[in-house]
Motif scaffolding. Structure first.
Motif, mmCIF file in Angstrom:
data_model
loop_
_atom_site.group_PDB
_atom_site.id
_atom_site.type_symbol
_atom_site.label_atom_id
_atom_site.label_comp_id
_atom_site.label_asym_id
_atom_site.label_seq_id
_atom_site.Cartn_x
_atom_site.Cartn_y
_atom_site.Cartn_z
ATOM 1 N N VAL A 131 1.421 6.821 17.680
ATOM 2 C CA VAL A 131 2.251 7.025 16.489
ATOM 3 C C VAL A 131 1.415 6.675 15.259
ATOM 4 N N THR A 132 1.360 7.608 14.301
ATOM 5 C CA THR A 132 0.478 7.397 13.151
ATOM 6 C C THR A 132 1.207 7.588 11.833
ATOM 7 N N GLU A 133 0.633 7.005 10.780
ATOM 8 C CA GLU A 133 1.037 7.299 9.405
ATOM 9 C C GLU A 133 -0.228 7.452 8.574
ATOM 10 N N TYR A 134 -0.078 7.961 7.348
ATOM 11 C CA TYR A 134 -1.236 8.426 6.608
ATOM 12 C C TYR A 134 -1.176 7.966 5.156
ATOM 13 N N ARG A 135 -2.348 7.612 4.622
ATOM 14 C CA ARG A 135 -2.474 7.211 3.225
ATOM 15 C C ARG A 135 -3.804 7.734 2.670
ATOM 16 N N LEU A 136 -3.825 8.004 1.373
ATOM 17 C CA LEU A 136 -5.069 8.349 0.696
ATOM 18 C C LEU A 136 -5.671 7.099 0.079
ATOM 19 N N GLN A 137 -6.995 7.022 0.097
ATOM 20 C CA GLN A 137 -7.701 5.954 -0.587
ATOM 21 C C GLN A 137 -8.815 6.565 -1.428
ATOM 22 N N GLY A 138 -9.403 5.756 -2.293
ATOM 23 C CA GLY A 138 -10.548 6.224 -3.064
ATOM 24 C C GLY A 138 -10.207 6.752 -4.447
ATOM 25 N N SER A 139 -11.085 7.600 -4.978
ATOM 26 C CA SER A 139 -11.005 8.037 -6.374
ATOM 27 C C SER A 139 -9.872 9.008 -6.656
ATOM 28 N N VAL A 140 -9.515 9.835 -5.679
ATOM 29 C CA VAL A 140 -8.500 10.866 -5.935
ATOM 30 C C VAL A 140 -7.126 10.263 -6.220
ATOM 31 N N PRO A 141 -6.590 9.381 -5.363
ATOM 32 C CA PRO A 141 -5.270 8.813 -5.697
ATOM 33 C C PRO A 141 -5.289 7.939 -6.949
ATOM 34 N N LEU A 142 -6.446 7.407 -7.300
ATOM 35 C CA LEU A 142 -6.555 6.607 -8.526
ATOM 36 C C LEU A 142 -6.800 7.480 -9.756
ATOM 37 N N ASN A 143 -7.124 8.752 -9.501
ATOM 38 C CA ASN A 143 -7.384 9.724 -10.565
ATOM 39 C C ASN A 143 -8.570 9.320 -11.439
ATOM 40 N N ILE A 144 -9.639 8.900 -10.782
ATOM 41 C CA ILE A 144 -10.884 8.639 -11.508
ATOM 42 C C ILE A 144 -12.009 9.521 -10.964
ATOM 43 N N HIS A 145 -11.668 10.548 -10.176
ATOM 44 C CA HIS A 145 -12.673 11.471 -9.655
ATOM 45 C C HIS A 145 -13.166 12.355 -10.792
ATOM 46 N N ILE A 146 -14.409 12.777 -10.709
ATOM 47 C CA ILE A 146 -15.008 13.576 -11.778
ATOM 48 C C ILE A 146 -15.361 14.983 -11.302
ATOM 49 N N LYS A 147 -15.098 15.281 -10.047
ATOM 50 C CA LYS A 147 -15.372 16.611 -9.500
ATOM 51 C C LYS A 147 -14.066 17.362 -9.287
ATOM 52 N N GLY A 148 -14.045 18.616 -9.726
ATOM 53 C CA GLY A 148 -12.873 19.426 -9.468
ATOM 54 C C GLY A 148 -12.649 19.599 -7.979
ATOM 55 N N VAL A 149 -13.721 19.925 -7.275
ATOM 56 C CA VAL A 149 -13.653 20.050 -5.823
ATOM 57 C C VAL A 149 -14.128 18.730 -5.237
ATOM 58 N N SER A 150 -13.209 17.773 -5.215
ATOM 59 C CA SER A 150 -13.538 16.410 -4.789
ATOM 60 C C SER A 150 -13.116 16.188 -3.345
ATOM 61 N N ASP A 151 -13.986 15.535 -2.568
ATOM 62 C CA ASP A 151 -13.615 15.212 -1.196
ATOM 63 C C ASP A 151 -12.527 14.145 -1.205
ATOM 64 N N VAL A 152 -11.800 14.063 -0.097
ATOM 65 C CA VAL A 152 -10.634 13.195 -0.003
ATOM 66 C C VAL A 152 -10.799 12.249 1.177
ATOM 67 N N ASP A 153 -10.447 10.972 0.978
ATOM 68 C CA ASP A 153 -10.449 9.974 2.047
ATOM 69 C C ASP A 153 -9.030 9.824 2.586
ATOM 70 N N LEU A 154 -8.842 10.187 3.850
ATOM 71 C CA LEU A 154 -7.528 10.130 4.472
ATOM 72 C C LEU A 154 -7.515 9.063 5.567
ATOM 73 N N LEU A 155 -6.763 7.999 5.341
ATOM 74 C CA LEU A 155 -6.602 6.966 6.360
ATOM 75 C C LEU A 155 -5.588 7.429 7.399
ATOM 76 N N VAL A 156 -5.988 7.370 8.670
ATOM 77 C CA VAL A 156 -5.078 7.633 9.785
ATOM 78 C C VAL A 156 -4.782 6.283 10.428
ATOM 79 N N LEU A 157 -3.563 5.805 10.250
ATOM 80 C CA LEU A 157 -3.203 4.448 10.670
ATOM 81 C C LEU A 157 -2.393 4.478 11.961
#
Length: 367
Positions: free
Chosen positions: A99-125
């Protein structure tokens, strides 16, 4: 002649923000499910406000470096991670009884990314497994076993779900998905919750930690990604009126350009955010009416840290997990960044015809 080649920097800035700096077209597939080629083509052609804010290249660069990327670009990054979640969650449950749940971490959820096509960190818990902070060390062997099982299950199911996607499992902490029908790179990070001492006392969700696997060592590492996000977001919103995140984006953009120009910078995105977290928020707040005041405060604070090593070396990251300047290489990188900021302010002064730095902060520029 300017010490900075603003033509090259402005060109890189636009490409970085619009995804046209990539060696492949991340939107070739209209089956991606989150956007169409026509939409991406329209996004690429859009003229952003910073591009016409001034006829002075130094000002266009400084202002553009501070702005958040287009909202739609960020939405696509988040939607791509959501696609991965929708594939993994039922597969892990039905095929592996996890059984899993999911969260984003890093620059994207904080909205400090500088790339339009920015990679995403997805935590699988792994939702069925957690630790209290006091038991992390004594039960590490069991955690490694459980996280490895989750990692192996994720790898298998991702390959089944995305046969055309390149899935790289060589990373110590994440499984990286690239290409195919995915308009963004996604780093899938197997993990489980950690109920920290602070969380047990206060019950604020942002105080929960995550335990991740370093598959190469092997060992486990406890991180506090949501505490970092919460404190920077809170300070930016309530004390800096948006100026803190603009300053962080400026730092990240300058770092990216310095690297392109042959410099080595050992300060990570996390480090740069942590540095500006300790800056003068009242000065950053002035950016609401005078955008260049943010550049001045960023320059001032980097200079201050360079000249005050005792204070610099006392600073902790917002999540209080470590000191920011924990290596000699980071100190030398601070110097490189400080010099780059000094040069940028010098060029802005020349373009505005101002004699003193302080007058830049009164230049009426709102964006």
């Amino acid at each position: 002649m300017s010490e900075i080649d603003f033509y090259k920097r402005l060109n890189r800035l636009e490409k970085r923000r619009k995804g046209t700096d990539l060696t492949y077209n991340a939107f070739d597939s209209v089956t991606a499910g989150v956007t169409s080629f026509n939409e991406f083509d329209e996004l690429k052609r859009t003229i952003e406000k910073w591009q016409i804010v001034s006829d002075k290249p130094s000002i266009r660069y400084a202002v553009g470096a501070m702005q958040e990327v287009s909202k739609r670009y960020t939405e696509i990054s988040i939607e791509t991670a959501k696609r991965i979640e929708k594939q993994l969650e039922p597969r892990l449950l039905n095929n592996h009884n996890i059984v899993t749940e999911y969260r984003l971490q890093g620059s994207v959820p904080l909205n400090i990314h500088i790339k339009g096509v920015s990679d995403v960190d997805l935590l699988v818990l792994n939702k069925s497994h957690y630790r209290t902070e006091g038991y992390l060390g004594t039960l590490r062997h069991d955690d490694i076993k459980i996280l490895r099982e989750l990692r192996n299950a994720c790898t298998y199911e991702l390959r089944q779900a995305y046969p055309a996607v390149t899935i790289d499992t060589t990373g110590a902490k994440s499984i990286t998905l690239t290409g195919g029908s995915l308009p963004r790179d996604v780093d899938v990070v197997p993990s489980h919750w950690v109920e920290t001492y602070e969380y047990q006392q206060q019950k604020h969700l942002y105080l929960r930690g995550v335990n991740i696997l370093d598959n190469k060592t092997p060992t486990t590492l406890m991180n506090l990604p949501f505490k970092h996000i919460f404190y920077i977001d809170y300070k930016c919103k309530y004390y800096a009126d948006g100026g803190l995140k603009k300053s962080i984006r400026l730092c990240k953009t300058i770092k990216a350009d310095l690297v392109e120009e042959g410099k080595v910078i050992y300060l990570s995105s996390f480090d740069l955010a942590s540095i500006m977290y300790h800056s003068n928020l009242e000065n950053l707040k002035k950016g609401r009416t005078n955008a260049l005041a943010i550049v001045l405060e960023t320059k001032r604070f980097f200079d201050y840290l360079y000249h005050n090593p005792n204070y610099r070396n006392s600073l902790y990251t917002p999540d209080m997990t470590r000191k920011i300047f924990d290596s000699y290489q980071k100190e030398t990188s601070l110097t490189t960044m400080s010099i780059a900021l000094d040069k940028l302010v010098t060029e802005i002064r020349k373009d505005l015809g101002y004699l003193y730095d302080e007058t830049i902060g009164s230049y009426p520029l709102v964006i």
